[in-house]
Scaffold this active site. Structure first.
Site, PDB file in Angstrom:
ATOM      1  N   ASP A 383       0.817  -1.205   0.000  1.00  0.00           N
ATOM      2  CA  ASP A 383       0.000   0.000   0.000  1.00  0.00           C
ATOM      3  C   ASP A 383       0.856   1.263   0.000  1.00  0.00           C
ATOM      4  O   ASP A 383       0.658   2.177  -0.808  1.00  0.00           O
ATOM      5  CB  ASP A 383      -0.888  -0.021   1.239  1.00  0.00           C
ATOM      6  CG  ASP A 383      -2.274   0.523   0.970  1.00  0.00           C
ATOM      7  OD1 ASP A 383      -2.509   0.935  -0.173  1.00  0.00           O
ATOM      8  OD2 ASP A 383      -3.102   0.525   1.888  1.00  0.00           O
ATOM      9  N   ASP A 436      -9.092  -2.470   1.091  1.00  0.00           N
ATOM     10  CA  ASP A 436      -9.055  -1.855   2.419  1.00  0.00           C
ATOM     11  C   ASP A 436     -10.136  -2.408   3.336  1.00  0.00           C
ATOM     12  O   ASP A 436     -10.079  -2.219   4.551  1.00  0.00           O
ATOM     13  CB  ASP A 436      -9.213  -0.335   2.298  1.00  0.00           C
ATOM     14  CG  ASP A 436      -8.087   0.296   1.512  1.00  0.00           C
ATOM     15  OD1 ASP A 436      -6.963  -0.221   1.595  1.00  0.00           O
ATOM     16  OD2 ASP A 436      -8.334   1.286   0.804  1.00  0.00           O
TER      17      ASP A 436
END
Length: 545
Positions: A383, A436
């Site tokens: 990420d 997420d």
């Protein structure tokens, strides 16, 4: 059609996690630290509304971007001046205008000289502002050269994209045109972010309970088979784990590597036709997820239809309930795909997306905390790299470019949950990547399965505190998003430390970390020891393994 296959679930997990790390506030012109700031040229970049009137009748509104130089643009509509609009002569305004301006706004074409020279010539002619038409359909940030140290420009400058600028120029052929320039402030927090937070937390909550319920049903079935005799228990592994995928250490690491390759492919090949391909993939996954969720819900009321099967070519045995539900799911996905550019299409996208996430969390499982830690830690680094560090090589954030669909005419790829910003004068969407929700959701679902297997209460278990940690991490993400002026944030940067850290800290405090780390399930005394061929097998886990 039929029961979701583990292979499809794993493939969809990969596609969704490629967009793991983005929570963003939609379209906005951000501050640019690379653009030089010098005295007289230090404004923040802001979007500017250009409201028009033709012959004193209100007409269209255009959106441009303010320049680094000149005075700041009024933020309140009621305080912004309404002035006439003139087409510059010469049209590029690289030489002083030949006509009398007298406080009007000059409309000029980009090119042939610097932005600052155009603004100086317009100001010298008496213009109150200058609107520059770009030569491409995108917005561009008007900056100054580092050697321009004597700038003293006192009129605002706004750049419009080519299509908007040409439309504004056409208005001049219809009569007298006047314009009003202002740049309203965005709200600190929009209700869209609150609803998006509730959607993410609610999705994990539903998926976790479904996963834990399925695991408990499997244990009950396992115990029934054990009571029937030892021979039945030999087939337990095939029957009890049917339709489930357990992630192992190797797949947890390879998962992030392959997701990175897939993200690069998205970035390099991003175009209209490639987005259409992603829409097809999303619809297939959405149909599978929506069908699985609806069948699971409706089977309680239509039990005979859920338990009656018929053989279908290429799909095998399929329940009558599935056959009845599948056409609705297909039609729903097709209608969304056809009308996905409509104002309220985000509702259909979110329904398909949530159903898909819930289904994948129910099928794909983390077997223990060690695998979960590796998966989330790798995703954490993934990420950060693709949101922040990728700028060093690609000069832009790969993750955010892909998520927003910057290289296409779409509002972004479909693997996102999105809600329109309701009270934002600039509109746009608040978005969050499927990854997420999905990746932390796998760990939280594992926590609830463990709690139920260990017969823990809500407060003495791990699920409640993992949910609180996830919600807090996601909330911090949105705080950071607003503090960073709407720049897309790697949500897992905040979610993983909160969620994984809470889980590990609680396990260590309670003395259960070793068991969570390696076994992933509590010790259970086996009540069927007489069926075991060897006395060394002392618990039910040995039987099931």
């Amino acid at each position: 059609m039929g029961t979701s296959s583990p292979e499809m679930a794993a493939a969809l997990l990969l596609v969704m996690a490629a967009l793991a790390g983005v929570a963003a506030g939609g379209d906005i012109v951000h501050q640019d630290d690379e653009a030089p700031k010098i005295p007289g040229c230090s404004n923040d970049f802001v979007l500017v509304k250009v409201q028009t009137w033709v012959n004193n009748r209100e007409d269209g509104e255009f959106v441009g971007v303010g320049a680094r130089f000149g005075p700041t643009i009024e933020s309140k509509e009621k305080h912004a001046n309404r002035t006439g609009l003139l087409l510059a002569d010469p049209i590029d305004c690289c030489d002083p205008p030949t006509q009398k301006v007298a406080g009007d706004v000059l409309l000029v074409q980009r090119g042939n000289c610097k932005f600052t020279k155009k603004a100086k010539n317009a100001e010298a002619a008496g213009a109150s502002a200058i609107i520059i038409i770009n030569h491409v359909h995108e917005l561009y940030k008007m900056v100054c050269d580092r050697n321009e140290t004597d700038l003293d420009i006192n009129i605002p400058a706004v750049l419009l994209p080519k299509d908007a600028g040409n439309d504004l120029q056409k208005l001049l052929t219809r009569g007298k045109v006047s314009v009003q320039l202002y740049s309203p402030d965005r709200p600190l927090v929009d209700t869209a972010e609150v609803f998006l937070w509730l959607m993410a937390v609610g999705t994990i909550l539903c998926a976790s309970y479904w996963s834990a319920w399925s695991a408990r049903e499997a244990v009950i079935e396992q115990e029934k088979l054990l009571k029937d005799g030892h021979e039945s228990s030999l087939n337990l592994e095939a029957g009890g784990s049917s339709g489930m995928v357990d992630i192992n250490m190797t797949s947890a690491i390879l998962f992030v590597v392959i997701a990175s390759c897939f993200l690069i492919m998205l970035y390099k090949l991003m175009s209209h036709w490639f987005v259409e391909l992603l829409v097809v993939i999303f619809c297939i996954g959405g149909v599978e997820g929506l069908q699985t969720c609806l069948v699971a819900l409706l089977s309680r009321w239509f039990k005979p239809a859920a338990e009656s099967f018929v053989k279908v070519p290429f799909f095998g045995a399929v329940s009558y309930l599935t056959i009845a539900v599948c056409p609705f799911c297909i039609v729903f996905a097709v209608i969304w795909a056809v009308y996905r550019r409509m104002t309220y299409a985000w509702i259909g996208q979110d329904i398909l997306g949530i159903a898909l996430i819930v289904t994948v969390i129910q099928i794909v499982r983390i077997p223990n905390l060690k695998v979960g830690s590796v998966l989330l830690s790798c995703s954490f680094l993934y990420d950060i790299f693709w949101v922040f560090i990728s700028k060093m090589w690609f000069h832009e954030s790969v993750m955010i470019v892909v998520a927003r669909g910057d290289k296409t005419d779409e509002d972004g790829v479909p693997m996102l949950l999105k809600i329109p910003r309701m009270f934002d004068p600039w509109g746009g969407f608040s978005i969050i990547g499927f990854g997420d929700i999905l990746l932390p959701g796998l760990l939280i679902a594992f926590a609830l399965r463990y709690d139920w297997a260990a017969k823990k209460t809500l407060q003495s278990g791990y699920f409640l505190w993992s949910m609180v940690a996830y919600g807090s991490g996601l909330m911090i993400t949105y705080v950071a998003l607003n503090l960073m002026d709407g720049h897309g944030q790697p949500a897992l940067l905040y979610i993983v430390p909160f969620t994984l850290g809470t889980f590990i800290a609680l396990g260590r405090k309670r003395g259960e970390l070793r068991n969570l780390w390696t076994r992933g399930q509590p010790e259970r005394v086996c009540t069927h020891m007489h069926m075991q061929p060897s006395p060394k097998d002392t618990n039910c886990d040995a039987v099931s393994s």
